[in-house]
Scaffold this motif. Structure first.
Motif, mmCIF file in Angstrom:
data_model
loop_
_atom_site.group_PDB
_atom_site.id
_atom_site.type_symbol
_atom_site.label_atom_id
_atom_site.label_comp_id
_atom_site.label_asym_id
_atom_site.label_seq_id
_atom_site.Cartn_x
_atom_site.Cartn_y
_atom_site.Cartn_z
ATOM 1 N N ILE A 1 0.840 -1.208 0.000
ATOM 2 C CA ILE A 1 0.000 0.000 0.000
ATOM 3 C C ILE A 1 0.870 1.251 0.000
ATOM 4 O O ILE A 1 0.596 2.213 -0.736
ATOM 5 C CB ILE A 1 -0.952 0.000 1.216
ATOM 6 C CG1 ILE A 1 -2.008 -1.093 1.075
ATOM 7 C CG2 ILE A 1 -1.638 1.363 1.366
ATOM 8 C CD1 ILE A 1 -2.758 -1.395 2.360
ATOM 9 N N LEU A 2 1.933 1.245 0.797
ATOM 10 C CA LEU A 2 2.841 2.388 0.838
ATOM 11 C C LEU A 2 3.494 2.628 -0.513
ATOM 12 O O LEU A 2 3.573 3.766 -0.993
ATOM 13 C CB LEU A 2 3.914 2.169 1.907
ATOM 14 C CG LEU A 2 3.479 2.272 3.367
ATOM 15 C CD1 LEU A 2 4.633 1.897 4.289
ATOM 16 C CD2 LEU A 2 2.992 3.672 3.691
ATOM 17 N N ILE A 3 3.960 1.557 -1.148
ATOM 18 C CA ILE A 3 4.609 1.685 -2.455
ATOM 19 C C ILE A 3 3.610 2.169 -3.502
ATOM 20 O O ILE A 3 3.904 3.077 -4.291
ATOM 21 C CB ILE A 3 5.219 0.333 -2.894
ATOM 22 C CG1 ILE A 3 6.339 -0.089 -1.916
ATOM 23 C CG2 ILE A 3 5.752 0.429 -4.318
ATOM 24 C CD1 ILE A 3 7.479 0.895 -1.816
ATOM 25 N N ALA A 4 2.410 1.569 -3.504
ATOM 26 C CA ALA A 4 1.384 1.968 -4.475
ATOM 27 C C ALA A 4 0.987 3.421 -4.287
ATOM 28 O O ALA A 4 0.817 4.168 -5.262
ATOM 29 C CB ALA A 4 0.155 1.062 -4.337
ATOM 30 N N SER A 5 0.835 3.836 -3.026
ATOM 31 C CA SER A 5 0.453 5.216 -2.734
ATOM 32 C C SER A 5 1.551 6.184 -3.150
ATOM 33 O O SER A 5 1.275 7.274 -3.665
ATOM 34 C CB SER A 5 0.140 5.369 -1.240
ATOM 35 O OG SER A 5 -0.958 4.556 -0.859
ATOM 36 N N LEU A 6 2.807 5.773 -2.946
ATOM 37 C CA LEU A 6 3.939 6.612 -3.343
ATOM 38 C C LEU A 6 3.987 6.773 -4.862
ATOM 39 O O LEU A 6 4.138 7.892 -5.373
ATOM 40 C CB LEU A 6 5.239 5.978 -2.840
ATOM 41 C CG LEU A 6 6.527 6.775 -3.035
ATOM 42 C CD1 LEU A 6 6.477 8.068 -2.238
ATOM 43 C CD2 LEU A 6 7.746 5.939 -2.639
ATOM 44 N N ILE A 7 3.834 5.675 -5.589
ATOM 45 C CA ILE A 7 3.849 5.727 -7.056
ATOM 46 C C ILE A 7 2.695 6.577 -7.575
ATOM 47 O O ILE A 7 2.872 7.434 -8.451
ATOM 48 C CB ILE A 7 3.766 4.306 -7.650
ATOM 49 C CG1 ILE A 7 5.016 3.499 -7.288
ATOM 50 C CG2 ILE A 7 3.600 4.364 -9.166
ATOM 51 C CD1 ILE A 7 4.926 2.031 -7.649
#
Length: 390
Positions: A364-370
Protein backbone atom coordinates in the motif's frame (compact mmCIF):
# COMPACT_ATOMS: atom_id res chain seq x y z
CA UNK A 1 -19.80 27.57 -8.85
CA UNK A 2 -20.67 27.96 -5.17
CA UNK A 3 -17.80 26.89 -2.92
CA UNK A 4 -18.72 26.48 0.73
CA UNK A 5 -16.45 27.66 3.51
CA UNK A 6 -16.45 24.09 4.79
CA UNK A 7 -14.80 22.84 1.59
CA UNK A 8 -12.16 25.57 1.83
CA UNK A 9 -11.43 24.68 5.46
CA UNK A 10 -11.50 20.96 4.68
CA UNK A 11 -9.00 21.35 1.83
CA UNK A 12 -6.73 23.53 3.99
CA UNK A 13 -6.82 21.08 6.90
CA UNK A 14 -6.25 18.14 4.56
CA UNK A 15 -3.11 19.75 3.13
CA UNK A 16 -1.59 20.37 6.56
CA UNK A 17 -2.65 17.03 8.05
CA UNK A 18 -1.44 15.20 4.95
CA UNK A 19 2.06 16.60 5.46
CA UNK A 20 1.89 15.61 9.14
CA UNK A 21 0.80 12.09 8.12
CA UNK A 22 3.83 11.78 5.84
CA UNK A 23 6.07 12.73 8.76
CA UNK A 24 4.33 10.20 11.04
CA UNK A 25 4.74 7.44 8.46
CA UNK A 26 8.46 8.17 8.22
CA UNK A 27 8.84 8.30 12.03
CA UNK A 28 6.91 5.04 12.45
CA UNK A 29 9.08 3.26 9.88
CA UNK A 30 12.25 4.59 11.51
CA UNK A 31 11.14 3.43 14.96
CA UNK A 32 10.09 0.01 13.71
CA UNK A 33 13.50 -0.56 12.11
CA UNK A 34 15.55 0.70 15.03
CA UNK A 35 16.39 -0.63 18.50
CA UNK A 36 13.17 1.05 19.70
CA UNK A 37 11.03 -1.22 17.52
CA UNK A 38 10.30 -4.01 20.05
CA UNK A 39 9.56 -1.52 22.84
CA UNK A 40 7.18 0.40 20.58
CA UNK A 41 5.38 -2.81 19.61
CA UNK A 42 5.08 -3.76 23.28
CA UNK A 43 3.52 -0.37 23.95
CA UNK A 44 0.95 -0.96 21.19
CA UNK A 45 0.20 -4.42 22.65
CA UNK A 46 -0.24 -3.09 26.20
CA UNK A 47 -3.80 -3.56 27.42
CA UNK A 48 -5.69 -0.74 29.07
CA UNK A 49 -9.28 -0.57 30.26
CA UNK A 50 -11.48 -2.58 32.55
CA UNK A 51 -12.61 -6.21 32.60
CA UNK A 52 -15.87 -5.22 34.28
CA UNK A 53 -17.57 -4.17 31.03
CA UNK A 54 -15.34 -6.27 28.77
CA UNK A 55 -13.37 -3.18 27.73
CA UNK A 56 -9.79 -4.31 28.32
CA UNK A 57 -8.07 -3.88 24.96
CA UNK A 58 -4.60 -3.18 23.61
CA UNK A 59 -3.53 0.35 22.71
CA UNK A 60 -3.64 -0.52 18.99
CA UNK A 61 -7.24 -1.77 19.27
CA UNK A 62 -8.29 1.40 21.10
CA UNK A 63 -6.75 3.39 18.23
CA UNK A 64 -8.19 1.28 15.40
CA UNK A 65 -11.63 0.60 16.89
CA UNK A 66 -12.08 3.55 19.25
CA UNK A 67 -10.36 6.63 17.87
CA UNK A 68 -11.12 5.61 14.28
CA UNK A 69 -14.82 5.66 15.16
CA UNK A 70 -14.38 9.41 15.74
CA UNK A 71 -12.70 9.65 12.32
CA UNK A 72 -15.71 7.91 10.77
CA UNK A 73 -18.01 10.23 12.72
CA UNK A 74 -16.35 13.17 10.96
CA UNK A 75 -16.56 11.41 7.60
CA UNK A 76 -20.25 10.73 8.23
CA UNK A 77 -20.88 14.37 9.10
CA UNK A 78 -19.18 15.46 5.87
CA UNK A 79 -21.22 13.00 3.83
CA UNK A 80 -24.50 14.11 5.39
CA UNK A 81 -23.69 17.82 4.97
CA UNK A 82 -22.78 17.37 1.32
CA UNK A 83 -25.98 15.37 0.71
CA UNK A 84 -28.12 18.05 2.37
CA UNK A 85 -26.51 21.24 1.14
CA UNK A 86 -23.29 20.63 -0.76
CA UNK A 87 -21.79 18.91 -3.79
CA UNK A 88 -23.95 15.79 -3.37
CA UNK A 89 -27.23 17.68 -2.88
CA UNK A 90 -28.43 17.33 -6.48
CA UNK A 91 -28.09 14.58 -9.05
CA UNK A 92 -26.41 16.95 -11.51
CA UNK A 93 -23.74 18.00 -9.03
CA UNK A 94 -23.30 14.59 -7.46
CA UNK A 95 -23.39 12.42 -10.56
CA UNK A 96 -19.75 12.78 -11.65
CA UNK A 97 -17.99 12.24 -8.28
CA UNK A 98 -20.44 9.46 -7.41
CA UNK A 99 -20.02 7.56 -10.66
CA UNK A 100 -16.26 8.20 -10.63
CA UNK A 101 -16.06 6.84 -7.10
CA UNK A 102 -18.00 3.72 -8.11
CA UNK A 103 -15.61 3.15 -11.02
CA UNK A 104 -12.69 3.78 -8.68
CA UNK A 105 -13.95 1.05 -6.36
CA UNK A 106 -15.13 -1.58 -8.86
CA UNK A 107 -12.12 -1.70 -11.21
CA UNK A 108 -9.44 -1.93 -8.46
CA UNK A 109 -11.42 -4.69 -6.73
CA UNK A 110 -11.65 -6.60 -10.02
CA UNK A 111 -7.92 -6.25 -10.63
CA UNK A 112 -7.15 -7.53 -7.14
CA UNK A 113 -9.65 -10.39 -7.61
CA UNK A 114 -7.99 -11.33 -10.92
CA UNK A 115 -4.62 -11.83 -9.23
CA UNK A 116 -5.77 -13.33 -5.93
CA UNK A 117 -8.94 -15.33 -6.50
CA UNK A 118 -8.52 -18.72 -4.85
CA UNK A 119 -5.37 -17.73 -2.95
CA UNK A 120 -4.78 -17.09 0.75
CA UNK A 121 -4.96 -13.37 -0.07
CA UNK A 122 -8.45 -13.45 -1.56
CA UNK A 123 -10.10 -11.80 1.45
CA UNK A 124 -8.20 -8.57 0.78
CA UNK A 125 -10.14 -7.71 -2.40
CA UNK A 126 -11.39 -4.41 -0.90
CA UNK A 127 -7.90 -3.08 -0.03
CA UNK A 128 -7.34 -1.13 -3.29
CA UNK A 129 -10.86 0.33 -3.29
CA UNK A 130 -10.06 3.13 -0.84
CA UNK A 131 -8.80 6.69 -1.38
CA UNK A 132 -7.04 8.62 1.38
CA UNK A 133 -8.61 12.10 1.55
CA UNK A 134 -5.84 13.78 3.55
CA UNK A 135 -2.92 12.59 1.44
CA UNK A 136 -4.58 13.09 -1.95
CA UNK A 137 -5.77 16.61 -1.12
CA UNK A 138 -2.43 17.50 0.44
CA UNK A 139 -0.66 16.73 -2.83
CA UNK A 140 -3.17 18.45 -5.12
CA UNK A 141 -3.09 21.49 -2.84
CA UNK A 142 0.70 21.76 -3.28
CA UNK A 143 0.02 22.78 -6.89
CA UNK A 144 -1.75 25.91 -5.68
CA UNK A 145 -4.02 27.97 -7.90
CA UNK A 146 -2.84 26.29 -11.11
CA UNK A 147 -5.29 23.48 -10.33
CA UNK A 148 -8.95 24.57 -10.51
CA UNK A 149 -10.75 24.61 -7.16
CA UNK A 150 -13.50 22.60 -8.89
CA UNK A 151 -11.02 19.74 -9.34
CA UNK A 152 -10.19 19.78 -5.62
CA UNK A 153 -13.92 19.71 -4.86
CA UNK A 154 -14.36 16.82 -7.30
CA UNK A 155 -11.54 14.86 -5.61
CA UNK A 156 -12.94 15.63 -2.15
CA UNK A 157 -16.48 14.55 -3.07
CA UNK A 158 -15.13 11.44 -4.79
CA UNK A 159 -13.08 10.51 -1.71
CA UNK A 160 -16.08 11.07 0.57
CA UNK A 161 -18.27 8.77 -1.54
CA UNK A 162 -15.35 6.33 -1.65
CA UNK A 163 -15.21 6.35 2.16
CA UNK A 164 -18.95 5.66 2.33
CA UNK A 165 -18.45 2.70 0.00
CA UNK A 166 -15.57 1.43 2.14
CA UNK A 167 -17.71 1.77 5.27
CA UNK A 168 -20.48 -0.32 3.67
CA UNK A 169 -17.96 -2.95 2.56
CA UNK A 170 -16.53 -3.19 6.09
CA UNK A 171 -20.02 -3.56 7.58
CA UNK A 172 -21.15 -6.22 5.11
CA UNK A 173 -18.05 -8.25 4.29
CA UNK A 174 -15.66 -7.87 7.24
CA UNK A 175 -17.91 -8.97 10.06
CA UNK A 176 -16.79 -12.29 11.57
CA UNK A 177 -19.76 -13.23 13.77
CA UNK A 178 -22.93 -11.34 14.62
CA UNK A 179 -24.25 -11.26 18.19
CA UNK A 180 -27.88 -10.47 17.61
CA UNK A 181 -28.68 -9.17 21.10
CA UNK A 182 -26.05 -6.46 20.88
CA UNK A 183 -27.05 -5.73 17.29
CA UNK A 184 -30.67 -5.25 18.42
CA UNK A 185 -29.48 -2.90 21.17
CA UNK A 186 -27.50 -0.99 18.53
CA UNK A 187 -30.66 -0.66 16.41
CA UNK A 188 -32.62 0.63 19.42
CA UNK A 189 -29.91 3.18 20.12
CA UNK A 190 -30.02 4.40 16.50
CA UNK A 191 -33.81 4.70 16.79
CA UNK A 192 -33.40 6.69 20.00
CA UNK A 193 -30.92 9.03 18.31
CA UNK A 194 -33.27 9.45 15.36
CA UNK A 195 -36.07 10.42 17.78
CA UNK A 196 -33.80 13.02 19.36
CA UNK A 197 -33.29 14.46 15.89
CA UNK A 198 -37.03 14.33 15.14
CA UNK A 199 -37.85 16.26 18.31
CA UNK A 200 -35.17 18.80 17.41
CA UNK A 201 -32.72 18.29 20.27
CA UNK A 202 -29.73 20.43 19.30
CA UNK A 203 -27.16 20.08 22.09
CA UNK A 204 -24.36 17.69 21.18
CA UNK A 205 -24.33 16.04 24.60
CA UNK A 206 -27.75 14.50 23.91
CA UNK A 207 -26.22 12.66 20.94
CA UNK A 208 -22.68 11.95 22.09
CA UNK A 209 -23.59 10.01 25.25
CA UNK A 210 -25.98 7.65 23.39
CA UNK A 211 -23.32 7.57 20.65
CA UNK A 212 -20.82 6.09 23.11
CA UNK A 213 -23.36 3.42 24.05
CA UNK A 214 -23.98 2.79 20.34
CA UNK A 215 -20.24 2.25 19.88
CA UNK A 216 -20.18 -0.19 22.82
CA UNK A 217 -23.13 -2.22 21.53
CA UNK A 218 -21.81 -2.21 17.96
CA UNK A 219 -18.36 -3.29 19.11
CA UNK A 220 -19.83 -6.28 20.95
CA UNK A 221 -22.24 -7.15 18.12
CA UNK A 222 -19.43 -8.30 15.85
CA UNK A 223 -19.87 -5.54 13.28
CA UNK A 224 -16.86 -3.27 13.24
CA UNK A 225 -17.37 -0.56 15.84
CA UNK A 226 -16.28 2.30 13.57
CA UNK A 227 -19.64 1.99 11.78
CA UNK A 228 -21.18 3.51 14.91
CA UNK A 229 -19.48 6.79 14.04
CA UNK A 230 -21.26 7.02 10.70
CA UNK A 231 -24.64 6.02 12.14
CA UNK A 232 -24.28 8.65 14.85
CA UNK A 233 -23.32 11.29 12.27
CA UNK A 234 -26.48 10.74 10.25
CA UNK A 235 -28.64 11.50 13.30
CA UNK A 236 -26.99 14.87 14.08
CA UNK A 237 -29.36 17.74 13.07
CA UNK A 238 -28.44 20.01 10.16
CA UNK A 239 -30.10 22.60 7.94
CA UNK A 240 -29.73 24.32 4.57
CA UNK A 241 -29.47 27.83 6.03
CA UNK A 242 -26.51 29.96 4.94
CA UNK A 243 -26.72 32.11 8.07
CA UNK A 244 -27.53 29.70 10.90
CA UNK A 245 -24.81 27.21 11.84
CA UNK A 246 -26.37 23.82 12.47
CA UNK A 247 -25.37 21.37 15.25
CA UNK A 248 -23.82 19.17 12.55
CA UNK A 249 -21.63 22.01 11.27
CA UNK A 250 -20.59 22.99 14.81
CA UNK A 251 -19.57 19.42 15.63
CA UNK A 252 -17.76 19.10 12.31
CA UNK A 253 -15.75 22.23 13.06
CA UNK A 254 -14.84 20.91 16.52
CA UNK A 255 -13.72 17.52 15.18
CA UNK A 256 -11.54 18.64 12.27
CA UNK A 257 -8.48 19.59 14.32
CA UNK A 258 -8.37 16.58 16.70
CA UNK A 259 -9.09 14.15 13.85
CA UNK A 260 -6.59 15.73 11.43
CA UNK A 261 -3.81 16.43 13.88
CA UNK A 262 -4.20 13.77 16.58
CA UNK A 263 -6.27 10.74 15.56
CA UNK A 264 -4.93 10.31 12.02
CA UNK A 265 -1.27 10.82 13.05
CA UNK A 266 -1.73 8.28 15.87
CA UNK A 267 -3.24 5.82 13.37
CA UNK A 268 -0.28 6.36 11.05
CA UNK A 269 2.23 5.86 13.89
CA UNK A 270 0.50 2.71 15.13
CA UNK A 271 -0.12 1.02 11.80
CA UNK A 272 2.90 1.76 9.60
CA UNK A 273 5.49 0.43 12.05
CA UNK A 274 6.62 -2.11 9.47
CA UNK A 275 9.84 -3.95 10.20
CA UNK A 276 11.62 -4.51 6.91
CA UNK A 277 12.56 -8.15 6.54
CA UNK A 278 14.43 -10.22 4.01
CA UNK A 279 12.12 -11.07 1.15
CA UNK A 280 9.63 -8.27 1.82
CA UNK A 281 10.49 -6.59 -1.49
CA UNK A 282 9.88 -9.92 -3.18
CA UNK A 283 6.38 -9.76 -1.74
CA UNK A 284 5.68 -6.82 -4.03
CA UNK A 285 6.01 -9.25 -6.93
CA UNK A 286 3.54 -11.74 -5.47
CA UNK A 287 -0.14 -11.91 -6.33
CA UNK A 288 -0.84 -9.84 -3.20
CA UNK A 289 1.60 -7.13 -4.29
CA UNK A 290 0.31 -7.10 -7.87
CA UNK A 291 -3.30 -6.90 -6.73
CA UNK A 292 -2.71 -3.97 -4.37
CA UNK A 293 -0.23 -1.96 -6.46
CA UNK A 294 -1.95 -2.38 -9.81
CA UNK A 295 -5.35 -2.04 -8.17
CA UNK A 296 -4.51 1.31 -6.60
CA UNK A 297 -2.29 2.68 -9.37
CA UNK A 298 -4.01 1.47 -12.55
CA UNK A 299 -7.40 0.48 -11.16
CA UNK A 300 -8.19 3.90 -9.73
CA UNK A 301 -6.90 5.68 -12.85
CA UNK A 302 -8.89 3.51 -15.25
CA UNK A 303 -12.05 3.17 -13.15
CA UNK A 304 -12.46 6.86 -12.33
CA UNK A 305 -11.73 8.15 -15.82
CA UNK A 306 -13.58 5.42 -17.73
CA UNK A 307 -16.78 5.83 -15.75
CA UNK A 308 -16.46 9.63 -15.88
CA UNK A 309 -15.93 9.55 -19.65
CA UNK A 310 -19.02 7.40 -20.23
CA UNK A 311 -21.30 9.64 -18.15
CA UNK A 312 -19.90 12.82 -19.69
CA UNK A 313 -20.41 11.43 -23.20
CA UNK A 314 -23.99 10.54 -22.22
CA UNK A 315 -24.38 14.20 -21.13
CA UNK A 316 -25.45 13.11 -17.66
CA UNK A 317 -22.39 14.78 -16.14
CA UNK A 318 -19.79 17.34 -17.15
CA UNK A 319 -16.12 17.93 -16.41
CA UNK A 320 -15.37 19.96 -13.28
CA UNK A 321 -15.39 23.69 -14.05
CA UNK A 322 -12.26 24.85 -15.99
CA UNK A 323 -10.67 21.40 -15.77
CA UNK A 324 -9.42 19.17 -18.59
CA UNK A 325 -8.98 15.47 -19.26
CA UNK A 326 -5.21 15.49 -18.58
CA UNK A 327 -6.01 16.98 -15.17
CA UNK A 328 -8.64 14.27 -14.65
CA UNK A 329 -5.96 11.66 -15.37
CA UNK A 330 -3.70 13.24 -12.76
CA UNK A 331 -6.59 13.36 -10.29
CA UNK A 332 -7.36 9.70 -10.96
CA UNK A 333 -3.77 8.85 -10.06
CA UNK A 334 -3.95 10.87 -6.83
CA UNK A 335 -7.05 8.86 -5.92
CA UNK A 336 -4.76 5.82 -5.97
CA UNK A 337 -3.25 7.01 -2.68
CA UNK A 338 -4.97 4.47 -0.48
CA UNK A 339 -2.98 4.74 2.74
CA UNK A 340 -5.36 5.18 5.75
CA UNK A 341 -8.44 3.29 4.60
CA UNK A 342 -6.50 0.70 2.61
CA UNK A 343 -4.32 -0.13 5.63
CA UNK A 344 -7.42 -0.23 7.80
CA UNK A 345 -9.10 -2.76 5.47
CA UNK A 346 -5.85 -4.76 5.23
CA UNK A 347 -5.81 -5.13 9.02
CA UNK A 348 -9.38 -6.43 8.93
CA UNK A 349 -8.73 -8.70 5.94
CA UNK A 350 -5.81 -10.56 7.46
CA UNK A 351 -6.56 -10.64 11.20
CA UNK A 352 -4.12 -12.90 13.02
CA UNK A 353 -1.66 -12.92 10.10
CA UNK A 354 0.82 -10.18 10.98
CA UNK A 355 3.28 -11.10 8.21
CA UNK A 356 0.61 -10.78 5.53
CA UNK A 357 -0.59 -7.54 7.12
CA UNK A 358 2.95 -6.14 6.92
CA UNK A 359 3.33 -7.22 3.30
CA UNK A 360 -0.02 -5.62 2.47
CA UNK A 361 0.90 -2.39 4.28
CA UNK A 362 4.24 -2.24 2.45
CA UNK A 363 2.52 -2.73 -0.91
CA UNK A 364 0.00 0.00 0.00
CA UNK A 365 2.84 2.39 0.84
CA UNK A 366 4.61 1.69 -2.45
CA UNK A 367 1.38 1.97 -4.48
CA UNK A 368 0.45 5.22 -2.73
CA UNK A 369 3.94 6.61 -3.34
CA UNK A 370 3.85 5.73 -7.06
CA UNK A 371 0.32 7.09 -7.47
CA UNK A 372 1.05 10.30 -5.57
CA UNK A 373 4.27 11.12 -7.45
CA UNK A 374 2.74 10.25 -10.85
CA UNK A 375 -0.40 12.30 -10.23
CA UNK A 376 1.61 15.28 -9.01
CA UNK A 377 3.97 15.18 -12.02
CA UNK A 378 1.12 14.94 -14.53
CA UNK A 379 -0.76 17.85 -12.97
CA UNK A 380 2.44 19.90 -12.65
CA UNK A 381 3.52 19.15 -16.24
CA UNK A 382 0.09 20.02 -17.58
CA UNK A 383 0.23 23.31 -15.67
CA UNK A 384 3.59 24.12 -17.29
CA UNK A 385 2.27 23.23 -20.74
CA UNK A 386 -0.73 25.48 -20.22
CA UNK A 387 1.45 28.37 -19.02
CA UNK A 388 3.77 27.97 -22.03
CA UNK A 389 0.80 28.11 -24.40
CA UNK A 390 -0.54 31.20 -22.66
Amino acid sequence: MVITDYFRKFIHNSQSSGILLIICVAVSLLIANSSLGPAFQNLLDTKIGTEMFDLNYSVSIWINDGLMAIFFLLVGLEIKREIVEGELSSLKNASLPIVAAVGGMVVPALIYFFFNNGTEYANGWAIPMATDIAFSLAIISLLGKSVPVSLKIFLTALAIVDDLGAIMVIAIFYTDQIHWTYLALSALMVLFLALLNFFNFKKHIFYLIPGILLWYFMHHSGIHATIAGVLLAFTIPTNVSATEISPLEKLEQKLHLPVSFLIMPLFALANTNITFKTGMVDGLFSSLGYGIILGLFLGKLIGINLFSYIFIKLKISSLPYKSTWPQMLGTGLLAGIGFTMSIFIALLSFKGHSEIQDEAKFAILIASLISGISGYLILKNFRKTTLDQD
